[in-house]
Design a protein around this motif. Sequence first.
Motif: not given
Length: 153
Positions: A21-28
């Motif tokens: 989840l963190r890798r898929d959403n690097p700008n979050t």
Amino acid sequence: MPYVKITNGSVDQYPYTVGALRRDNPNTSFPKSISDSILNEWGVFSVATSSPPSHDANTQYLTEDTPVLVDGVWTGAWKVNTRTTEEQTIWDNSAITENKAIRESKLVETDWWALPDTPTMTTAQTTYRQALRDITTHSNWPHLEESDWPTKP
């Protein structure tokens, strides 16, 4: 804990991780410890474990299947697979090797019964040792249960 990624009500990725989840959403910027409610907002749900179904372990094996929604909870699922001829041959040969080693060990444990400086073997001892030698003719061979082995006198 296993997770599933749901997109438009369907399984998108399984298994899925918080790291993914963190890798898929690097700008979050996610908190260090992400609550279930935050994960759910991102389409990520924990997967409850389920008991494996009954199956014939001598001819079938289980694999994890895509989780299913059961009463509002994503639940792990299982698939029962039948071994191919090649897989069955490997499985049988492994059981044969293992059971022959067990038989040999049981015979070695009782070899002293047959030494010339010991009293004559009893009928029960002779019968036991012969049953070990004949174990390959057992109806469950090579997939023996503990109860299939002869009882040591």
